[in-house]
Enzyme design. Structure first.
Site, PDB file in Angstrom:
ATOM      1  N   ASN A 163       5.617  13.448 -11.320  1.00  0.00           N
ATOM      2  CA  ASN A 163       5.391  11.879 -10.764  1.00  0.00           C
ATOM      3  C   ASN A 163       4.933  11.635  -9.407  1.00  0.00           C
ATOM      4  O   ASN A 163       5.468  10.966  -8.750  1.00  0.00           O
ATOM      5  CB  ASN A 163       6.962  10.927 -11.018  1.00  0.00           C
ATOM      6  CG  ASN A 163       7.881  11.816  -9.875  1.00  0.00           C
ATOM      7  OD1 ASN A 163       7.983  12.871  -9.698  1.00  0.00           O
ATOM      8  ND2 ASN A 163       8.982  10.812  -9.775  1.00  0.00           N
TER       9      ASN A 163
ATOM     10  N   ASP B 188      16.888  17.969  -7.683  1.00  0.00           N
ATOM     11  CA  ASP B 188      16.305  16.506  -7.696  1.00  0.00           C
ATOM     12  C   ASP B 188      16.010  16.231  -6.316  1.00  0.00           C
ATOM     13  O   ASP B 188      16.159  14.952  -5.969  1.00  0.00           O
ATOM     14  CB  ASP B 188      16.937  15.603  -8.557  1.00  0.00           C
ATOM     15  CG  ASP B 188      16.372  14.552  -8.978  1.00  0.00           C
ATOM     16  OD1 ASP B 188      14.912  14.494  -8.850  1.00  0.00           O
ATOM     17  OD2 ASP B 188      16.800  13.508  -9.667  1.00  0.00           O
TER      18      ASP B 188
HETATM   19  O1  DOR Z   1      16.111   9.070  -7.955  1.00  0.00           O
HETATM   20  C1  DOR Z   1      15.043   9.454  -8.453  1.00  0.00           C
HETATM   21  N1  DOR Z   1      14.185   9.921  -7.595  1.00  0.00           N
HETATM   22  N2  DOR Z   1      15.272   9.800  -9.863  1.00  0.00           N
HETATM   23  C2  DOR Z   1      13.999  10.183 -10.488  1.00  0.00           C
HETATM   24  O2  DOR Z   1      13.877  10.538 -11.531  1.00  0.00           O
HETATM   25  C3  DOR Z   1      12.660  10.243  -9.435  1.00  0.00           C
HETATM   26  C4  DOR Z   1      12.966  10.536  -8.160  1.00  0.00           C
HETATM   27  C5  DOR Z   1      11.991  10.419  -7.434  1.00  0.00           C
HETATM   28  O3  DOR Z   1      10.698  10.947  -7.667  1.00  0.00           O
HETATM   29  O4  DOR Z   1      12.041   9.582  -6.258  1.00  0.00           O
HETATM   30 ZN    ZN Z   2      13.901  13.945 -10.613  1.00  0.00          ZN
END
Ligand code: DOR
Ligand code: ZN
Length: 426
Positions: A91, A303
């Site tokens: 992303n 994450d």
């Molecule tokens: O909290 C989040 N941040 N969840 C996600 O799915 C993406 C991530 C981000 O890329 O900032």
């Molecule tokens: Zn993530």
């Protein structure tokens, strides 16, 4: 021999053994009861040698988010946290959804990375041809609910097609489960939400479990490998556990923030505790730890999702979701071990062996002859404190700032080279 790690205690075949390890040409060349001679010999007496930690879920932000993080700062953060290998999320801006972008990304990252890396490749509702052709990817990532960036696949038919492509290629689908429609309805109810405490109401437990249920139904039909990222609710966990009991090819990840923080922490953290999925109740946190004890959670992934302090200081609805975590995961887990919450063998399984197996990282995840010489050496008695100013990540903050911990990362060794040394010289 290029390098010898003598006198340490290593996690081998999921058990602790006194062993001396010999490294040649970046590979594990000897595992011996005898002290080994080498060009460089490191005395690991009193230390634990883990197979190199693998973080299967990071957002290193390149391209498009370099003001938040880049591969130089992220790599330094990774090795300070004992992480040898990362799998980066798609992303970005542009999102990683074509083979051309994959090739380009590979070249950009190669220049700055100090760690081993692979990519999760992004699925959209219509990039099926790219999904068929993308090479060397760790998984296909599907956002079933929207988060940072613009990747989103809601339509069941498209999801089925994506799962089928993954099945035919024997690749895992990694899924972010949040039900978009329910989320939109909740947002309508909390239109005036002005604090991160509302985040867990807008993206509530049902938002997660409804989406998990939907993904499981499609997986059951198609039969592909499915990996649930950042499971955070007791209900979602129950669905995954029963799918596992029924023999479905399902695995899952939890994050350190869902293991060590709850929605109560959002009161003081504000937007610095805002992430997707949100921080949950104490009952959810307890369910995650029970599932770790039972062995139904496969991986712990950070994450790692850095955003700048300025971005986080905006009002709740504008502030982006996500917290950094790559530097603090292993210290937090070692501290949990010191309290009897998890064993060192389980940390090695969940943070190295299992991610290597699930994402097809050949030669990684185990201390075994012929495997890559990636090691994380830890001192269970060392003490540290998480302090924002000491962090390597470009965003320079952590939701765990000020926490005192028992257990430290002593050395990080990647492909036979010492790349991080807490107390000594490289
Ligand atoms: O909290 C989040 N941040 N969840 C996600 O799915 C993406 C991530 C981000 O890329 O900032
Ligand atoms: Zn993530």
């Amino acid at each position: 021999m290029d390098l010898a790690l003598n006198n340490g205690t290593a996690v081998i075949d999921r058990e602790l053994y006194k062993a001396n390890l010999g490294i040649k040409d970046g590979k594990i060349a000897e595992i011996s009861g005898e002290i080994l001679k080498a060009d460089r010999e490191i005395d690991c007496a009193g230390k634990i040698i883990l197979p190199g930690i693998i973080d299967e879920h990071v957002h290193f932000r390149v391209p498009g988010g370099e003001h938040k993080e880049d591969w130089k700062t992220a790599s330094l953060a990774a090795i300070a946290g004992g992480v040898c290998t990362v799998i980066d999320m798609p992303n970005t801006n542009p999102a990683l959804t074509t083979c051309a972008l994959l090739e380009e990304r590979q070249k950009i990252v190669e220049k700055d990375a100090l760690v081993n890396f692979k990519f999760h490749f992004g699925a959209t509702s219509d990039n099926f041809q790219e999904l068929e052709n993308a090479q060397e990817i760790a998984s296909i990532k599907v956002f079933m609910g929207s988060s940072t960036g613009n990747l989103l696949v809601e339509d069941s038919k498209a999801l089925e097609k994506i799962f089928e492509i993954a099945k035919s290629r024997n690749i895992t689908v990694s899924v972010h489960c949040e039900d978009e429609e329910l989320m939109r309805q909740n947002l309508e109810k909390f239109k005036r939400a002005n604090h991160a405490r509302f985040h867990n109401k807008i993206r509530d437990n049902e938002v997660e479990w409804k989406s998990i249920k939907k993904a499981l139904a499609i997986q059951e039909k198609v039969g592909n490998k499915l990996h649930f990222m950042h499971v955070s609710t007791k209900e979602g966990l129950r669905f995954i556990e029963s799918a596992k009991e029924n023999g479905l090819k399902v695995t899952c990840e939890v994050t350190p923030h869902h293991l060590f923080l709850t929605d109560k922490d959002t009161e003081s953290l504000g937007n610095f505790g805002k992430m997707n999925p949100p921080l949950r109740s104490g009952a959810d946190l307890d369910a995650l730890w029970t599932a770790i004890a039972k062995g139904t959670i496969d991986c712990i992934g950070t994450d790692h999702a850095p955003h700048t302090i300025e971005e986080k200081n905006q009002e709740y609805q504008k502030a982006p979701s996500g917290v950094p975590g790559i530097e603090t995961m292993l210290p937090l887990l070692l501290n949990a071990r010191s309290k009897g919450m998890i064993s060192i063998e389980k940390i090695a399984a969940m943070c190295s062996e299992n991610p290597a197996r699930i994402f097809g990282l050949e030669g990684k995840g185990k201390i075994q002859l012929g495997f890559d010489a990636d090691f994380t050496i830890v001192d269970l008695k060392g003490r540290t404190e998480i302090r924002n100013e000491n962090l390597q990540t470009k965003c320079k903050w952590s939701p765990f700032n000020g926490l005192k911990l028992k257990g430290i990362v002593e050395k990080t060794i990647i492909n036979g080279k010492v790349v991080f040394d807490f107390g000594g010289s490289l």
